[in-house]
Design a protein around this motif. Structure first.
Motif, mmCIF file in Angstrom:
data_model
loop_
_atom_site.group_PDB
_atom_site.id
_atom_site.type_symbol
_atom_site.label_atom_id
_atom_site.label_comp_id
_atom_site.label_asym_id
_atom_site.label_seq_id
_atom_site.Cartn_x
_atom_site.Cartn_y
_atom_site.Cartn_z
ATOM 1 N N ALA A 133 0.834 -1.207 0.000
ATOM 2 C CA ALA A 133 0.000 0.000 0.000
ATOM 3 C C ALA A 133 0.868 1.255 0.000
ATOM 4 C CB ALA A 133 -0.926 -0.004 1.217
ATOM 5 N N PHE A 134 1.967 1.218 0.737
ATOM 6 C CA PHE A 134 2.903 2.353 0.780
ATOM 7 C C PHE A 134 3.504 2.589 -0.605
ATOM 8 C CE2 PHE A 134 7.257 3.921 1.173
ATOM 9 C CZ PHE A 134 7.110 5.018 2.010
ATOM 10 N N ALA A 135 3.937 1.510 -1.257
ATOM 11 C CA ALA A 135 4.543 1.639 -2.585
ATOM 12 C C ALA A 135 3.550 2.227 -3.585
ATOM 13 C CB ALA A 135 5.041 0.277 -3.062
ATOM 14 N N LEU A 136 2.301 1.808 -3.499
ATOM 15 C CA LEU A 136 1.284 2.316 -4.420
ATOM 16 C C LEU A 136 0.927 3.763 -4.103
ATOM 17 C CD1 LEU A 136 -1.052 -0.815 -4.545
ATOM 18 C CD2 LEU A 136 0.573 -0.057 -6.293
ATOM 19 N N GLU A 137 0.806 4.078 -2.813
ATOM 20 C CA GLU A 137 0.449 5.434 -2.410
ATOM 21 C C GLU A 137 1.479 6.450 -2.875
ATOM 22 O OE1 GLU A 137 -0.188 8.014 1.738
ATOM 23 O OE2 GLU A 137 0.057 5.832 1.798
ATOM 24 N N HIS A 138 2.754 6.043 -2.859
ATOM 25 C CA HIS A 138 3.827 6.952 -3.244
ATOM 26 C C HIS A 138 4.272 6.766 -4.693
ATOM 27 C CE1 HIS A 138 4.011 7.111 1.170
ATOM 28 N NE2 HIS A 138 4.565 8.299 1.011
ATOM 29 N N ALA A 139 3.499 5.975 -5.449
ATOM 30 C CA ALA A 139 3.752 5.780 -6.888
ATOM 31 C C ALA A 139 5.209 5.405 -7.155
ATOM 32 C CB ALA A 139 3.380 7.044 -7.663
ATOM 33 N N LEU A 140 5.708 4.449 -6.389
ATOM 34 C CA LEU A 140 7.114 4.058 -6.527
ATOM 35 C C LEU A 140 7.379 3.212 -7.766
ATOM 36 C CD1 LEU A 140 8.013 3.175 -2.814
ATOM 37 C CD2 LEU A 140 8.378 5.330 -4.039
ATOM 38 N N GLY A 141 6.355 2.554 -8.292
ATOM 39 C CA GLY A 141 6.567 1.706 -9.462
ATOM 40 C C GLY A 141 5.259 1.130 -9.962
ATOM 41 N N ASP A 142 5.370 0.255 -10.970
ATOM 42 C CA ASP A 142 4.170 -0.317 -11.584
ATOM 43 C C ASP A 142 4.131 -1.841 -11.533
ATOM 44 O OD1 ASP A 142 6.127 -0.887 -13.441
ATOM 45 O OD2 ASP A 142 5.348 0.482 -14.984
ATOM 46 N N VAL A 143 5.042 -2.453 -10.787
ATOM 47 C CA VAL A 143 4.998 -3.893 -10.543
ATOM 48 C C VAL A 143 5.708 -4.140 -9.213
ATOM 49 C CG1 VAL A 143 7.097 -4.276 -11.918
ATOM 50 C CG2 VAL A 143 5.574 -6.198 -11.418
ATOM 51 N N LEU A 144 5.135 -5.011 -8.384
ATOM 52 C CA LEU A 144 5.694 -5.300 -7.069
ATOM 53 C C LEU A 144 6.311 -6.689 -7.076
ATOM 54 C CD1 LEU A 144 2.743 -4.036 -4.812
ATOM 55 C CD2 LEU A 144 4.706 -2.735 -5.685
ATOM 56 N N ILE A 145 7.513 -6.795 -6.514
ATOM 57 C CA ILE A 145 8.201 -8.085 -6.389
ATOM 58 C C ILE A 145 8.407 -8.362 -4.910
ATOM 59 C CG2 ILE A 145 10.221 -9.448 -6.977
ATOM 60 C CD1 ILE A 145 10.669 -7.644 -9.382
ATOM 61 N N SER A 146 7.753 -9.382 -4.400
ATOM 62 C CA SER A 146 7.860 -9.740 -2.987
ATOM 63 C C SER A 146 8.963 -10.768 -2.812
ATOM 64 C CB SER A 146 6.525 -10.289 -2.478
ATOM 65 O OG SER A 146 6.620 -10.649 -1.124
ATOM 66 N N ASP A 147 10.042 -10.361 -2.158
ATOM 67 C CA ASP A 147 11.195 -11.240 -1.933
ATOM 68 C C ASP A 147 10.928 -12.121 -0.718
ATOM 69 O OD1 ASP A 147 13.825 -12.268 -2.235
ATOM 70 O OD2 ASP A 147 14.543 -10.881 -0.696
ATOM 71 N N ASP A 148 11.035 -13.430 -0.880
ATOM 72 C CA ASP A 148 10.802 -14.406 0.181
ATOM 73 C C ASP A 148 9.383 -14.261 0.740
ATOM 74 O OD1 ASP A 148 11.256 -16.527 1.846
ATOM 75 O OD2 ASP A 148 12.418 -15.409 3.327
ATOM 76 N N GLY A 149 8.408 -14.232 -0.162
ATOM 77 C CA GLY A 149 7.037 -14.008 0.268
ATOM 78 C C GLY A 149 6.062 -15.103 -0.097
ATOM 79 N N LEU A 150 6.547 -16.304 -0.385
ATOM 80 C CA LEU A 150 5.656 -17.347 -0.878
ATOM 81 C C LEU A 150 4.608 -17.743 0.161
ATOM 82 C CD1 LEU A 150 5.375 -18.879 -3.555
ATOM 83 C CD2 LEU A 150 6.666 -20.751 -2.551
ATOM 84 N N GLN A 151 5.003 -17.718 1.452
ATOM 85 C CA GLN A 151 4.062 -18.109 2.504
ATOM 86 C C GLN A 151 3.335 -16.907 3.121
ATOM 87 O OE1 GLN A 151 7.318 -19.632 2.484
ATOM 88 N NE2 GLN A 151 6.362 -21.343 1.401
ATOM 89 N N HIS A 152 3.544 -15.706 2.595
ATOM 90 C CA HIS A 152 2.847 -14.520 3.105
ATOM 91 C C HIS A 152 1.548 -14.378 2.308
ATOM 92 C CE1 HIS A 152 3.178 -10.734 5.482
ATOM 93 N NE2 HIS A 152 2.276 -10.351 4.600
ATOM 94 N N TYR A 153 0.578 -15.225 2.646
ATOM 95 C CA TYR A 153 -0.595 -15.379 1.793
ATOM 96 C C TYR A 153 -1.555 -14.202 1.814
ATOM 97 C CZ TYR A 153 0.792 -20.179 1.031
ATOM 98 O OH TYR A 153 1.482 -21.300 0.653
ATOM 99 N N ARG A 154 -1.441 -13.313 2.788
ATOM 100 C CA ARG A 154 -2.342 -12.166 2.805
ATOM 101 C C ARG A 154 -2.112 -11.233 1.617
ATOM 102 N NH1 ARG A 154 -1.123 -8.816 6.722
ATOM 103 N NH2 ARG A 154 -2.983 -7.573 6.244
ATOM 104 N N LEU A 155 -0.915 -11.278 1.060
ATOM 105 C CA LEU A 155 -0.613 -10.427 -0.082
ATOM 106 C C LEU A 155 -1.116 -11.088 -1.363
ATOM 107 C CD1 LEU A 155 0.898 -7.885 -1.159
ATOM 108 C CD2 LEU A 155 2.870 -9.387 -1.537
ATOM 109 N N PRO A 156 -2.080 -10.476 -2.058
ATOM 110 C CA PRO A 156 -2.524 -11.043 -3.347
ATOM 111 C C PRO A 156 -1.347 -11.116 -4.305
ATOM 112 C CG PRO A 156 -4.003 -9.296 -2.597
ATOM 113 C CD PRO A 156 -2.793 -9.239 -1.712
ATOM 114 N N ARG A 157 -1.351 -12.121 -5.149
ATOM 115 C CA ARG A 157 -0.241 -12.269 -6.092
ATOM 116 C C ARG A 157 -0.735 -12.759 -7.440
ATOM 117 N NH1 ARG A 157 1.707 -16.267 -2.502
ATOM 118 N NH2 ARG A 157 1.647 -14.536 -1.030
#
Length: 345
Positions: A133-157
């Protein structure tokens, strides 16, 4: 050099078989967490989300793959942002926007390393949804890469990568604590790509046959190899070629998930080394860097970000870069184009 974990999890048999009830409990809890997180998913994010992770404990090469993805996407015109939990960091406030000058004690070693290596925004937050949400709010980019996030299921992917160490594979195939698996092997049926770090056998397209990974079959299983690119002195910034290690006496230190791979790389370069492994994410102190007279001190980039402020004159970092098949990059970019062009509901 065979560690206790290698013997217990990645050797023959299952020495910890008596702990099987704990494995059943681990699986039950993990699957319940996954179902709950998926059930409570927030709506799809307005930009594509790529998750890099693994289903085994320990180092597999996730960060080099993340760096490769960043470079691949940037070359194709995307503006990637890396999301990280920031393991080992202790910031007072989150989300934390990481730069090349951020202290590893605040952000963790891997986020600082990625920020330095890629020059792309890195957002650290134990809550990856909040970081996104922070990255989107501050328009940091147009694609998100979650490093070591396979089991962080709350994040849609939208796209998932699972990375394996080619020498270790799935180990004895059991779940923690009997074996190294964080999730059952059938979890791979739901990921988009399986990456095998150091796979010895591939076909012409860089794909890995099932026999290379304990018989696991996946339609998109590709080989990744880490190539040494340069040696950099931590004090002076002097750069040398990796081939300059031929015949050199070195003290090699590594606080990473699988230090054996780093030590083997140095041996392949012809170095005569004293190997000194440390725990993953080890907080180095000056006394850890003491070296024998006449020896170079060589470490990984991940450890270098933590040692730069007190490194001796003979301290060098060996940088590596991931190489992957062109077919993989083309497939990933095609998926991203389809995701970005799909109508939103």
């Amino acid at each position: 050099m065979i560690s206790l974990i290698d013997r217990l999890w990645y050797g023959k048999g299952r020495p910890l078989l008596l702990l099987t009830p704990l494995s059943w409990l681990y699986r039950t809890v993990a699957e319940a967490r996954r179902r709950k997180a998926i059930k409570t998913h927030t709506q799809k994010l307005p930009v594509p989300v790529v998750v890099v992770g693994n289903i085994t404990a320990g180092g597999t090469g996730k960060s080099p793959l993340t760096a490769w993805l960043v470079d691949t996407l940037k070359a194709a015109g995307w503006r990637p942002v890396v999301l990280s939990r920031g393991y080992g960091g202790n910031a007072s406030d989150y989300p934390l926007l990481v730069t090349k000058d951020t202290l590893p004690s605040l952000a963790g070693d891997e986020p600082v390393m990625l920020a330095q290596a890629t020059g792309t925004p890195v957002v650290v937050d134990p809550d990856r949804c909040r970081g996104a949400a922070f990255a989107l709010e501050h328009a940091l980019g147009d694609v998100l890469i979650s490093d070591d996030g396979l089991q962080h299921y709350r994040l849609p992917r939208d796209i998932e990568f699972s990375v394996f160490d080619g020498a270790r594979g799935v180990g004895n195939g059991a779940l923690i604590p009997v074996g190294p698996l964080r999730e059952p092997a059938n979890r791979l049926d739901t990921v988009d790509y399986v990456i095998v770090n150091g796979a010895a056998t591939t076909n012409d397209a860089g794909r890995v046959p099932p026999e290379a990974l304990s018989g696991i079959k996946h339609s998109h299983m590709y080989a990744m190899n880490l190539q040494p690119t340069r040696l950099v002195n931590l004090k002076t910034g002097e750069t040398r070629s990796p081939e300059s290690l031929q015949g050199q006496k070195i003290r090699a230190i590594a606080g990473i998930g699988n230090p054996t791979r780093f030590f083997d790389t140095l041996k392949e370069l012809g170095a005569k080394l004293i190997a000194v492994p440390f725990p993953d994410h080890h907080r180095f102190r000056p006394e850890d860097l003491g070296s024998e007279p006449g020896h170079m001190l060589v470490m990984t980039a991940k450890d270098g970000v933590k040692c730069s402020s007190f490194a001796p004159d003979n301290a060098w970092v060996l940088f590596v870069e991931a190489t992957l098949p062109r077919a993989l990059s083309e497939s990933v970019l095609e998926k991203l184009r389809a995701i970005s062009e799909a109508p939103t509901s």
